[in-house]
Design an enzyme around this catalytic site. Structure first.
Site, short mmCIF file in Angstrom:
data_model
loop_
_atom_site.label_atom_id
_atom_site.label_comp_id
_atom_site.label_asym_id
_atom_site.label_seq_id
_atom_site.Cartn_x
_atom_site.Cartn_y
_atom_site.Cartn_z
N LYS A 86 31.42 26.94 6.23
CA LYS A 86 31.30 25.57 5.73
C LYS A 86 30.75 24.68 6.82
CE LYS A 86 32.52 23.38 1.83
NZ LYS A 86 32.63 23.95 0.48
N ASP A 125 27.17 20.33 -1.26
CA ASP A 125 28.62 20.12 -1.40
C ASP A 125 28.85 18.62 -1.58
OD1 ASP A 125 31.15 21.98 -1.02
OD2 ASP A 125 31.66 20.07 -0.11
N1 PHE Z 1 29.68 23.58 -2.82
C1 PHE Z 1 29.55 24.98 -3.07
C2 PHE Z 1 30.95 25.59 -3.12
O1 PHE Z 1 31.93 25.01 -2.67
C3 PHE Z 1 28.76 25.59 -1.98
C4 PHE Z 1 27.52 26.33 -2.31
C5 PHE Z 1 26.88 26.24 -3.53
C6 PHE Z 1 26.99 27.16 -1.35
C7 PHE Z 1 25.75 26.99 -3.77
C8 PHE Z 1 25.88 27.91 -1.58
C9 PHE Z 1 25.25 27.81 -2.80
O2 PHE Z 1 31.13 26.67 -3.62
#
Ligand code: PHE
Length: 360
Positions: A86, A125
């Site tokens: 993350k 995100d």
């Molecule tokens: N925000 C997404 C999650 O928490 C993160 C994400 C989405 C990462 C799409 C890669 C591709 O799952």
């Protein structure tokens, strides 16, 4: 989400369970950019880039550690060949980013991601969108969900919402003996991107809706969908069949669990519990908590299917719907073993990660 990163072992020490954590003050923005790579045992770590306001950058670090560990569980349970990571950028409490400052910050993020040589790839995100992913992609290839015209799979939030819908069918089946959503009462906490898609999808299948958001500008959407509007302060007391947390994490605590008047909880917000033990509290109150890292996997499932495995949108969407089967299996396992759904889901995740760790 379990605070595995801060688990105290029997010597009293808190071991670092993350593979690596980078904290860098952005060369251009001066802001703290944090990238936590929790695990690459199953493959490249993936996880979104969060831009959020924090009183102290250390709080952002705590979030990055927990959110990245949750991504490992999310990918493992979803059966993806990926680990968890993350990015969190701690914006000062009153910060507003103009376009130039935003680009500079995203370049700072991109430089930290690039320095990890592919161990981690990011995505959208809270606080970022596909356009931001295109900006990051100007400096590093390790980015999901650029807009389709920029070569990516686009906005993942609709797919996350579709995955939540599949999870809600499984939850209703387990709790009420029917997967039907029509006529059931759902309380959506947060009308951000995913929450808005969900509200629309639930209204389309004639579910009853009560909704809330800290942003009063979202109220017209409630009116448009025929949803009742709740004051955010009363949200936990809403009398609903299923509560659907779709905003930030940490909302379920000893205090809020006491107020709940729902039969089940299932939503896309990451890290909904303040601490792992809250899952037991919910269980004891007879409230089914569908683990957030199982319910919210639609975005990563879709993005990896299209961008890594070159599947068609149809194939990818079909894969997102498997969240329903996965959750049904976890709920059955939990009942059979007499444990919480959280414990059953974590067990499944750890088995998969350990198996991969042992592979030659
Ligand atoms: N925000 C997404 C999650 O928490 C993160 C994400 C989405 C990462 C799409 C890669 C591709 O799952």
């Amino acid at each position: 989400m379990p605070k595995r990163s801060t688990t105290v072992d029997d010597t009293g020490a808190a071991p670092l369970v993350h593979e690596q954590v980078r904290i860098q003050r952005g060369r251009r923005s001066g802001l703290p950019v944090i990238v936590a790579v929790h695990s690459t045992a199953l493959g490249q770590a993936i996880g979104g880039c969060r831009l959020a306001r924090y009183r102290h950058w250390r709080d952002a670090l705590t979030d990055a550690l927990r959110l990245s560990a949750a991504m490992t569980d999310k990918c493992a349970v979803a059966g993806l060949p990926n680990g968890g990571g993350k990015t969190v950028v701690a914006l000062p409490p009153e910060a507003t980013l103009g376009p130039a400052a935003r680009r500079a910050l995203l370049y700072d993020v991109a430089d930290v991601i690039a320095s990890l040589d592919g161990a981690y790839a990011t995505g959208p995100d809270v606080g970022t969108d596909p356009t931001d992913m295109a900006t990051i992609a100007e400096r590093t290839p390790y980015v999901f969900c650029r807009p389709p015209e920029a070569g990516g799979s686009g906005d993942s939030s609709t797919h996350t919402a579709t995955g939540v819908m599949a999870a809600l069918h499984a939850v209703c089946d387990a709790v009420f003996g029917s997967p039907q959503l029509a006529g059931r009462r759902f309380g959506i906490l947060g009308l951000g991107r995913v929450g808005t898609h969900l509200a629309r999808q639930l209204a389309a299948v004639r579910a009853q809706l009560v909704v809330t958001d800290v942003d009063l500008n979202k109220r017209p959407l409630a009116d448009e969908l025929g949803a009742a509007w709740l004051d955010p302060d009363d949200a936990f007391r809403a009398e609903v069949d299923v509560l659907v947390p779709a905003a930030l994490g940490g909302v379920f605590t000893t205090e809020t669990v006491r107020q709940l008047r729902c039969a089940a909880i299932a939503g896309p917000a990451n890290n909904q519990l303040d601490e792992p033990a809250t899952a037991d509290l919910l269980h004891r109150r007879g409230i089914l908590w569908a683990p957030d890292f199982v319910v919210s996997a639609g975005g990563v499932i879709h993005a990896t299917a299209v961008e890594l495995h070159h599947e068609t949108t149809d194939q990818a969407s079909h894969r997102v719907l498997t969240i329903g089967d996965t959750l049904a299996r976890i709920l059955q396992d939990a009942t059979r073993a007499g444990v919480t759904p959280a414990a059953a889901a974590l067990d499944l995740a750890r088995q998969r990660v350990q198996l991969a760790g042992r592979a030659p």
